[in-house]
Scaffold this motif. Sequence first.
Motif, mmCIF file in Angstrom:
data_model
loop_
_atom_site.group_PDB
_atom_site.id
_atom_site.type_symbol
_atom_site.label_atom_id
_atom_site.label_comp_id
_atom_site.label_asym_id
_atom_site.label_seq_id
_atom_site.Cartn_x
_atom_site.Cartn_y
_atom_site.Cartn_z
ATOM 1 N N GLY A 40 6.994 12.477 -1.658
ATOM 2 C CA GLY A 40 5.759 12.835 -2.330
ATOM 3 C C GLY A 40 5.140 11.650 -3.049
ATOM 4 N N ILE A 41 3.857 11.795 -3.353
ATOM 5 C CA ILE A 41 3.090 10.808 -4.125
ATOM 6 C C ILE A 41 2.384 11.563 -5.243
ATOM 7 N N ILE A 42 2.365 10.979 -6.444
ATOM 8 C CA ILE A 42 1.616 11.546 -7.562
ATOM 9 C C ILE A 42 0.401 10.671 -7.839
ATOM 10 N N TYR A 43 -0.744 11.313 -8.048
ATOM 11 C CA TYR A 43 -1.992 10.584 -8.279
ATOM 12 C C TYR A 43 -2.261 10.410 -9.774
ATOM 13 N N PHE A 44 -2.827 9.243 -10.109
ATOM 14 C CA PHE A 44 -3.308 8.959 -11.458
ATOM 15 C C PHE A 44 -4.673 8.292 -11.363
ATOM 16 N N ALA A 45 -5.544 8.619 -12.312
ATOM 17 C CA ALA A 45 -6.846 7.959 -12.353
ATOM 18 C C ALA A 45 -6.688 6.484 -12.691
ATOM 19 N N TRP A 46 -5.771 6.175 -13.626
ATOM 20 C CA TRP A 46 -5.605 4.780 -14.029
ATOM 21 C C TRP A 46 -5.041 3.911 -12.908
ATOM 22 N N ALA A 47 -4.447 4.512 -11.907
ATOM 23 C CA ALA A 47 -3.928 3.764 -10.758
ATOM 24 C C ALA A 47 -4.965 3.658 -9.648
ATOM 25 N N ASP A 48 -6.194 4.098 -9.919
ATOM 26 C CA ASP A 48 -7.304 4.066 -8.962
ATOM 27 C C ASP A 48 -7.066 4.993 -7.778
ATOM 28 N N ASN A 49 -6.338 6.085 -8.013
ATOM 29 C CA ASN A 49 -6.130 7.077 -6.958
ATOM 30 C C ASN A 49 -7.223 8.131 -6.928
ATOM 31 N N ALA A 50 -8.018 8.239 -7.983
ATOM 32 C CA ALA A 50 -8.899 9.406 -8.136
ATOM 33 C C ALA A 50 -10.316 8.996 -8.531
ATOM 34 N N ARG A 51 -10.967 8.243 -7.653
ATOM 35 C CA ARG A 51 -12.340 7.825 -7.933
ATOM 36 C C ARG A 51 -13.315 8.993 -7.829
ATOM 37 N N GLU A 52 -13.240 9.703 -6.710
ATOM 38 C CA GLU A 52 -14.147 10.835 -6.477
ATOM 39 C C GLU A 52 -13.547 11.690 -5.357
ATOM 40 N N PRO A 53 -14.027 12.931 -5.202
ATOM 41 C CA PRO A 53 -13.329 13.882 -4.327
ATOM 42 C C PRO A 53 -13.145 13.442 -2.886
ATOM 43 N N ARG A 54 -14.180 12.886 -2.247
ATOM 44 C CA ARG A 54 -14.007 12.476 -0.841
ATOM 45 C C ARG A 54 -12.984 11.359 -0.711
ATOM 46 N N GLN A 55 -13.003 10.429 -1.656
ATOM 47 C CA GLN A 55 -12.014 9.345 -1.635
ATOM 48 C C GLN A 55 -10.609 9.895 -1.792
ATOM 49 N N ILE A 56 -10.442 10.870 -2.680
ATOM 50 C CA ILE A 56 -9.123 11.478 -2.872
ATOM 51 C C ILE A 56 -8.650 12.133 -1.574
ATOM 52 N N ALA A 57 -9.559 12.838 -0.924
ATOM 53 C CA ALA A 57 -9.215 13.467 0.360
ATOM 54 C C ALA A 57 -8.810 12.421 1.393
ATOM 55 N N ASP A 58 -9.540 11.307 1.442
ATOM 56 C CA ASP A 58 -9.201 10.251 2.395
ATOM 57 C C ASP A 58 -7.843 9.631 2.082
ATOM 58 N N LEU A 59 -7.561 9.427 0.803
ATOM 59 C CA LEU A 59 -6.254 8.896 0.412
ATOM 60 C C LEU A 59 -5.148 9.860 0.829
ATOM 61 N N SER A 60 -5.364 11.144 0.603
ATOM 62 C CA SER A 60 -4.372 12.146 1.007
ATOM 63 C C SER A 60 -4.147 12.118 2.511
ATOM 64 N N ASN A 61 -5.221 12.029 3.273
ATOM 65 C CA ASN A 61 -5.085 11.983 4.732
ATOM 66 C C ASN A 61 -4.310 10.745 5.183
ATOM 67 N N GLY A 62 -4.609 9.606 4.558
ATOM 68 C CA GLY A 62 -3.894 8.379 4.916
ATOM 69 C C GLY A 62 -2.414 8.470 4.604
ATOM 70 N N ILE A 63 -2.086 9.087 3.492
ATOM 71 C CA ILE A 63 -0.682 9.280 3.130
ATOM 72 C C ILE A 63 0.011 10.206 4.124
ATOM 73 N N GLN A 64 -0.675 11.256 4.540
ATOM 74 C CA GLN A 64 -0.068 12.180 5.511
ATOM 75 C C GLN A 64 0.131 11.501 6.862
ATOM 76 N N SER B 295 0.832 -1.198 0.000
ATOM 77 C CA SER B 295 0.000 0.000 0.000
ATOM 78 C C SER B 295 0.868 1.250 0.000
ATOM 79 N N ALA B 296 0.213 2.394 -0.148
ATOM 80 C CA ALA B 296 0.909 3.679 -0.085
ATOM 81 C C ALA B 296 1.577 3.874 1.272
ATOM 82 N N ALA B 297 0.875 3.516 2.340
ATOM 83 C CA ALA B 297 1.452 3.684 3.680
ATOM 84 C C ALA B 297 2.725 2.863 3.840
ATOM 85 N N GLU B 298 2.711 1.639 3.312
ATOM 86 C CA GLU B 298 3.907 0.803 3.399
ATOM 87 C C GLU B 298 5.031 1.367 2.527
#
Length: 610
Positions: free
Chosen positions: A101-125, A89-92
């Motif tokens: 840093g981390i770069i997001y891509f839609a094809w990598a399933d990083n960008a489904r919808e805005p709340r999910q993106i925010a949650d992913l960002s929070n988990g990475i932080q 995972s990203a955390a690992e």
Amino acid sequence: MNDRSLSRRTLLAATTATAATAAVAAGAGSASADEDAGASRDRLERLISRMSLEEKVGQLFVSRVWGHSATEPEQAYVDLNLRDFGVRSAAEMVAKYHVGGIIYFAWADNAREPRQIADLSNGIQRAGLAQPTPVPLLVSVDQEHGAVVARIGKPATQLPGAMALGAGRSRGDARSAGRIAGAELAAMGVRHNYAPVADVNVNPANPVINIRSFGSDPNATARMVSSQVRGYQSADVAACAKHFPGHGNTSVDSHTDLPSISHTREEWDRIDAPAFRAAIAAGIDSIMTAHIQFPALDPSNDPATLSRPILTGILREELGFDGVVVTDALNMQGVRTKYGEARVPVLALKAGVDQLLYPENLALAWNAVLEAVRKGELTEARLDESILRILRLKEKLGLFRDPYVSHREVDRTVGVPRHLAEAARIAERTTTLLVNKDGLLPLNRRRHKNLLVVGLDSRPPNQYNPRPIAALRGAFADLGFSATALPFEKSPTPAQVDQAVAAAVGKDAVVVVTYNVDAASGQRALVSRLMATGVPVVALAVRNPYDIAQLGDVPAALASYGWSEVELTAAARVIAGRVEPEGRLPVPVPRADDPSTALFPVGHGLRYDD
């Protein structure tokens, strides 16, 4: 406790309770308004001094990762992460490689919808603040808008791309577009956007820049670039001017090969440099390198990404840029052609780069830099120099003070009505009317009720890039027309041209969508045969405005410079006469039979009231 349920206050409470975050607060808190730059530097240098060598090396890397969650991606993405990075995972990944840093891509399933993106960002932080030396991450994305390079789609606001804004000629619109995009990215925890493109597209055959550029005029491009920089950074998102020293006059795509620029030093000063100078004067936070050879700037013919004369000699010393220099993606063939993959990150750092973006093999690149320091080819002092710039940017963005975002921020910022309305208004000022014989346009619902919308529809459907034929049909239907769609996946065959001619029978007008028409394209035959039916034909170029040169004596032609939904809707409204066409060509359109002569010059554009 899951990402989605955490508010800003809960996140802060959860993290400040840890010893790791306490160390950040003690050693790397954000500077208060009255603290000077020296105190900030001292604090960040103390933080760097506590890092292990492995942590220092990690701070230099920006990596992609698979999955929508920082800790619990779906099993398919766990498998891909294990294959590509040796982590689940990203955390690992943050824990193993200490990436900055981390770069997001839609094809990598990083960008489904805005709340999910925010949650992913929070988990990475959270993962960043759980490291032995806690440091927040800089989350980035390629969100140029328009149709070619965009990673986050609806319901986030979609905006016109660079060449469309260049056609609109409004610095205010360019700044507003940057401000809206920046505010929405920041709400989702994305604080570094690899935009705007500062390349000047002086080569119509450029396969990689093209409509990603504001245009062919260096000074006009410089004005638009500086406006976008100010827009993004007013929203607390780091902008990134790209691709230094200038990728606008290439006929080769640096993703697949190593282009060479033939400009002289004087031509570089006149054509390529102004936009980067303007970005620096506007306070740009970062600049991205180009994987191109530029013999007039470095006769070694090393790619600019690996060139000390270009990055240190020109960018740092001549232009005075002391922000973050980030490579273009290191998985691109242009930077890997001359040297082995393990040498590229080391040579980039020796040239003056700060951030190493998206190496194909993260473990190989990370270990190559680590080994170069251990062997003395790179010094820790050299790493510290870049890390200080990176941490300084993170501090400027407030990430040490509060790296988290909330669903409330997402809901009140992303895709809100005022942003959507402004995006639509901006787009309506960009559509360019190139030809309008005998006043064919605007189409009238009474005289042109029944429309056929036909043409190339080969772009893959996804959340940020609609199929243009269906999107246009829907836009015309919303305007009261009866529209039939006939899409072709590829340049139409003779049989498909026959099908389109048959479908045009009984229609009041045909709108033909064109995409990168060349002399061998079946799209030329499509337009010609449709014109022969006697049904009024309107050609809409949804990528290059150069298509019109290949279409013969077409009755009406427009350019939208992109096929994002907002650009297509604006084009339909112009065609229907709901708004005046206000766009002006930001590039010349050369004649097909004599490319040295302009069919239409920069600034050409018709209005209905002309």
